[in-house]
Structures are given as C-alpha cells and as structure tokens.
Design a protein around this motif. Structure first.
Motif, PDB file in Angstrom:
ATOM      1  N   ARG A  28       0.637  -1.044  -0.062  1.00 33.82           N
ATOM      2  CA  ARG A  28       0.049   0.193  -0.059  1.00 33.82           C
ATOM      3  C   ARG A  28       0.897   1.294   0.110  1.00 33.82           C
ATOM      4  NH1 ARG A  28      -3.981  -0.511   4.991  1.00 33.82           N
ATOM      5  NH2 ARG A  28      -4.742   1.576   4.204  1.00 33.82           N
ATOM      6  N   MET A  29       2.234   0.969   0.018  1.00 35.44           N
ATOM      7  CA  MET A  29       3.064   2.340  -0.131  1.00 35.44           C
ATOM      8  C   MET A  29       3.386   2.767  -1.258  1.00 35.44           C
ATOM      9  SD  MET A  29       3.774   3.191   3.153  1.00 35.44           S
ATOM     10  CE  MET A  29       5.183   4.182   3.042  1.00 35.44           C
ATOM     11  N   GLY A  30       2.862   2.530  -2.287  1.00 31.31           N
ATOM     12  CA  GLY A  30       3.050   2.901  -3.659  1.00 31.31           C
ATOM     13  C   GLY A  30       4.523   3.067  -4.229  1.00 31.31           C
ATOM     14  N   GLY A  31       5.017   1.842  -3.916  1.00 29.82           N
ATOM     15  CA  GLY A  31       6.615   1.514  -4.372  1.00 29.82           C
ATOM     16  C   GLY A  31       7.701   1.890  -3.429  1.00 29.82           C
ATOM     17  N   VAL A  32       7.223   2.261  -2.442  1.00 33.55           N
ATOM     18  CA  VAL A  32       8.038   2.844  -0.949  1.00 33.55           C
ATOM     19  C   VAL A  32       8.288   1.661  -0.018  1.00 33.55           C
ATOM     20  CG1 VAL A  32       8.615   4.627   0.481  1.00 33.55           C
ATOM     21  CG2 VAL A  32       7.724   5.435  -1.568  1.00 33.55           C
ATOM     22  N   ASP A  33       9.423   1.426   0.411  1.00 30.88           N
ATOM     23  CA  ASP A  33       9.347   0.249   1.354  1.00 30.88           C
ATOM     24  C   ASP A  33       9.054   0.954   2.696  1.00 30.88           C
ATOM     25  OD1 ASP A  33      10.020  -1.634   3.193  1.00 30.88           O
ATOM     26  OD2 ASP A  33      11.687  -2.081   2.315  1.00 30.88           O
ATOM     27  N   LYS A  34       7.991   0.752   3.559  1.00 35.22           N
ATOM     28  CA  LYS A  34       7.901   1.315   4.740  1.00 35.22           C
ATOM     29  C   LYS A  34       8.721   0.978   5.795  1.00 35.22           C
ATOM     30  CE  LYS A  34       4.393  -1.858   6.363  1.00 35.22           C
ATOM     31  NZ  LYS A  34       3.081  -2.182   6.896  1.00 35.22           N
ATOM     32  N   LEU A  35       9.627  -0.453   5.694  1.00 38.94           N
ATOM     33  CA  LEU A  35      10.581  -0.650   6.570  1.00 38.94           C
ATOM     34  C   LEU A  35      11.699  -0.050   6.516  1.00 38.94           C
ATOM     35  CD1 LEU A  35       9.780  -4.391   7.142  1.00 38.94           C
ATOM     36  CD2 LEU A  35       8.834  -2.557   8.416  1.00 38.94           C
ATOM     37  N   MET A  36      11.903   0.956   5.302  1.00 35.68           N
ATOM     38  CA  MET A  36      13.204   1.393   5.145  1.00 35.68           C
ATOM     39  C   MET A  36      13.075   3.146   5.559  1.00 35.68           C
ATOM     40  SD  MET A  36      15.380  -0.607   4.472  1.00 35.68           S
ATOM     41  CE  MET A  36      16.751   0.505   3.699  1.00 35.68           C
ATOM     42  N   GLN A  37      11.683   3.300   6.165  1.00 36.78           N
ATOM     43  CA  GLN A  37      11.499   4.685   6.400  1.00 36.78           C
ATOM     44  C   GLN A  37      12.269   5.025   7.695  1.00 36.78           C
ATOM     45  OE1 GLN A  37       9.203   7.053   4.742  1.00 36.78           O
ATOM     46  NE2 GLN A  37       9.828   5.287   3.487  1.00 36.78           N
ATOM     47  N   ILE A  38      12.779   6.129   7.794  1.00 36.14           N
ATOM     48  CA  ILE A  38      13.628   6.562   8.739  1.00 36.14           C
ATOM     49  C   ILE A  38      12.765   7.006  10.147  1.00 36.14           C
ATOM     50  CG2 ILE A  38      15.552   8.156   9.503  1.00 36.14           C
ATOM     51  CD1 ILE A  38      16.369   6.124   7.154  1.00 36.14           C
ATOM     52  N   VAL A  39      13.223   6.215  11.268  1.00 35.17           N
ATOM     53  CA  VAL A  39      12.456   6.467  12.504  1.00 35.17           C
ATOM     54  C   VAL A  39      13.529   6.531  13.433  1.00 35.17           C
ATOM     55  CG1 VAL A  39      10.938   5.951  14.231  1.00 35.17           C
ATOM     56  CG2 VAL A  39      10.545   5.493  11.655  1.00 35.17           C
ATOM     57  N   LYS A  42      17.155   6.125  11.975  1.00 35.41           N
ATOM     58  CA  LYS A  42      17.448   4.777  11.343  1.00 35.41           C
ATOM     59  C   LYS A  42      16.500   4.283  10.546  1.00 35.41           C
ATOM     60  CE  LYS A  42      18.375   3.928  15.436  1.00 35.41           C
ATOM     61  NZ  LYS A  42      19.065   3.440  16.766  1.00 35.41           N
ATOM     62  N   PRO A  43      16.672   3.230   9.640  1.00 39.01           N
ATOM     63  CA  PRO A  43      15.641   2.521   9.222  1.00 39.01           C
ATOM     64  C   PRO A  43      14.609   1.780   9.923  1.00 39.01           C
ATOM     65  CG  PRO A  43      17.489   2.217   7.878  1.00 39.01           C
ATOM     66  CD  PRO A  43      18.261   2.820   9.146  1.00 39.01           C
ATOM     67  N   LEU A  44      13.361   1.809   9.697  1.00 37.46           N
ATOM     68  CA  LEU A  44      12.280   1.371  10.814  1.00 37.46           C
ATOM     69  C   LEU A  44      12.849  -0.260  11.063  1.00 37.46           C
ATOM     70  CD1 LEU A  44       9.939   1.294  12.308  1.00 37.46           C
ATOM     71  CD2 LEU A  44       8.590   1.092  10.408  1.00 37.46           C
ATOM     72  N   ILE A  45      13.341  -0.915  10.073  1.00 37.49           N
ATOM     73  CA  ILE A  45      13.486  -2.496  10.196  1.00 37.49           C
ATOM     74  C   ILE A  45      14.675  -2.602  11.221  1.00 37.49           C
ATOM     75  CG2 ILE A  45      15.003  -2.476   8.276  1.00 37.49           C
ATOM     76  CD1 ILE A  45      13.870  -5.530   8.029  1.00 37.49           C
ATOM     77  N   ARG A  46      15.744  -1.591  11.042  1.00 36.25           N
ATOM     78  CA  ARG A  46      16.746  -1.602  12.200  1.00 36.25           C
ATOM     79  C   ARG A  46      16.339  -1.239  13.324  1.00 36.25           C
ATOM     80  NH1 ARG A  46      22.132  -2.478  11.274  1.00 36.25           N
ATOM     81  NH2 ARG A  46      23.634  -1.704  13.041  1.00 36.25           N
ATOM     82  N   ARG A  47      15.597  -0.224  13.557  1.00 32.13           N
ATOM     83  CA  ARG A  47      15.103   0.213  14.864  1.00 32.13           C
ATOM     84  C   ARG A  47      14.314  -0.802  15.475  1.00 32.13           C
ATOM     85  NH1 ARG A  47      10.442   1.642  17.621  1.00 32.13           N
ATOM     86  NH2 ARG A  47      10.495   3.314  18.884  1.00 32.13           N
ATOM     87  N   SER A  48      13.430  -1.665  14.953  1.00 29.76           N
ATOM     88  CA  SER A  48      12.766  -2.751  15.267  1.00 29.76           C
ATOM     89  C   SER A  48      13.611  -3.859  15.691  1.00 29.76           C
ATOM     90  CB  SER A  48      11.726  -3.254  14.123  1.00 29.76           C
ATOM     91  OG  SER A  48      10.815  -2.238  13.803  1.00 29.76           O
ATOM     92  N   ALA A  49      14.745  -4.094  15.143  1.00 27.58           N
ATOM     93  CA  ALA A  49      15.744  -5.133  15.247  1.00 27.58           C
ATOM     94  C   ALA A  49      16.496  -4.725  16.410  1.00 27.58           C
ATOM     95  CB  ALA A  49      16.615  -5.571  14.119  1.00 27.58           C
ATOM     96  N   GLU A  50      16.722  -3.773  16.835  1.00 30.34           N
ATOM     97  CA  GLU A  50      17.490  -3.134  18.022  1.00 30.34           C
ATOM     98  C   GLU A  50      16.570  -3.286  19.160  1.00 30.34           C
ATOM     99  OE1 GLU A  50      20.417   0.187  15.877  1.00 30.34           O
ATOM    100  OE2 GLU A  50      18.669   0.823  17.263  1.00 30.34           O
ATOM    101  N   ARG A  69      16.571  -4.288   2.734  1.00 29.15           N
ATOM    102  CA  ARG A  69      16.538  -4.550   4.098  1.00 29.15           C
ATOM    103  C   ARG A  69      17.640  -5.195   4.687  1.00 29.15           C
ATOM    104  NH1 ARG A  69      10.152  -6.416   3.828  1.00 29.15           N
ATOM    105  NH2 ARG A  69       9.528  -4.434   2.933  1.00 29.15           N
ATOM    106  N   TYR A  70      18.614  -6.082   4.176  1.00 25.04           N
ATOM    107  CA  TYR A  70      19.764  -6.813   4.405  1.00 25.04           C
ATOM    108  C   TYR A  70      20.860  -5.823   4.796  1.00 25.04           C
ATOM    109  CZ  TYR A  70      17.645 -11.291   2.867  1.00 25.04           C
ATOM    110  OH  TYR A  70      17.009 -12.379   2.717  1.00 25.04           O
ATOM    111  N   THR A  71      20.795  -4.873   4.008  1.00 22.16           N
ATOM    112  CA  THR A  71      21.913  -3.983   4.264  1.00 22.16           C
ATOM    113  C   THR A  71      21.546  -2.875   5.482  1.00 22.16           C
ATOM    114  OG1 THR A  71      22.403  -3.625   1.960  1.00 22.16           O
ATOM    115  CG2 THR A  71      22.884  -1.685   3.217  1.00 22.16           C
TER     116      THR A  71
END
Length: 213
Positions: A28-39, A42-50, A69-71
C-alpha cells in the motif's frame, strides 16, 4: 515472583527468542518500502531489530536477497531467515521462523517490524507478564485502552500450531482458539497497535511527531 530487568534483558526470560516479521512487500506504499522509512534516525527495520535484540535473541524473516533490508541490518547479531514464498502472506514467514526456534525455547515472541512507536520497555513489560501470569498460554501487548496488538508471546505448546499456519491471517486463528488463555498487557498509548501502511499515514505521523517536539 516478578522478573526484573538485568542489563536490559528480563531475568528468567532468556529462553524466549523474538521472531521479527519483516518479509512483507509494503503493497500500500506506492512502491516505497515502509520498513526503510527513517524513525529515530535509522531505518524502521533496524530500529525494530534493535528493540527486539535488547530483550532476547532475534530471528528475522526477510524477503529473498538481494534486498535493501539486508543492508539495513548489516552488522547486527541476529539470525536471518529468507522467505522465498513471502507473497503467500505473513504465515509463510511464521512457518519458516518457527522452524528455526531452538529446542530450548519455552516460548517465542512474535513482533511485527512496522510498529514505529513500540519500545524495548514495552517488550519487557509483555515478557514480565509471562512470569506474572503463568496460567496463560498467550501473552499479548495492548493499547492503553485495551485494544489487542503486539508483541504476542506464544507458549511452546503452540509451536506446532504456528508451524502449520497458511495464508495471511497471522496467528489470529490460534489466538481465537485460546481466548481464555490470553493475557492482555496494556502498553502506553497506541504503541502496541500503531502501524503506518500508506504514504499519507506516514506524512500525518511525521507531522504529529514534529508538533510534539
């Protein structure tokens, strides 16, 4: 007896790994990766992993490599599970991640990677509820007004059920089948339920964040 935090972890909860679900496609993000949004810088996925890594060992479900997301998770101490059938939905990730749980795990925490206001303290509160409510099989975060959300901890007796889920319904079928065995742990505000699935939702959230500074 109530478990207490030790060095950021929760004493007695070391055998509860965190499964971080991060293989979705942000349709639903129109081609944008929500987990790479900066929060929080840092990227949201990294914040969540931390925040997950602050409370226990982390198993993260990701789309097949190569993927940004691997990076974003580079250098982190976690186990990566690739989900080639991620298009099936959330349960493909659950099946593959549950298969990697150590035999010593007495429970597992399931955490969505797209909750930008959830904190490590929130995860610790749900972990402590396992000790405080030992007669339950499922322990779940909720909003401050009682709406069920995340994270969700499942007793090891439910691992077989998790391993056989199909489709995109998550573990809701298991929760519904054991409603009398669910403990809801209230967390601050909307931390347990706030996810942002569209660019408009992200824009509104960022505007709200700026207004609170």
């Amino acid at each position: 007896m109530t478990a207490v935090p030790v060095g950021g972890k929760v004493a007695g909860m070391e055998d509860i790994p965190v499964i971080l679900l991060a293989a979705g496609s942000s349709r639903r993000m129109g081609g944008v990766d929500k987990l790479m949004q900066i929060v929080d810088g840092k990227p949201l996925i990294r914040r969540s992993a931390e925040i997950a890594g602050a409370v226990g060992p982390v198993i993260v479900a990701l789309p097949p490599a190569p993927h940004p997301r691997y990076t974003a998770l580079s250098g982190m101490d976690l186990e990566v599970v690739s989900v080639p059938d991620a298009d099936e939905g959330m349960n493909a990730s659950l099946r593959r991640a549950v298969a990697q749980l150590p035999v010593s795990a007495r429970a597992a925490m399931i955490l969505l990677a797209d909750l930008p206001e959830l904190t490590s303290d929130d995860l610790r509160a749900v972990l402590r509820s396992v000790t405080e409510n030992p007669d339950k099989l499922i322990w779940r975060g909720a909003s401050s007004d009682g709406v069920p959300g995340h994270p969700v901890i499942f007793d090891r007796s439910l691992f077989v059920d998790l391993a056989h889920l199909t489709g995109d319904g998550g573990a809701q079928a298991i929760v519904r089948a054991h409603l009398d065995q669910v403990h809801l742990q209230p967390l601050p505000g909307q931390n347990a339920i706030l996810d942002l699935d569209t660019p408009q939702a992200w824009a509104e959230w960022r505007k709200k964040q700026r207004s609170q500074k």
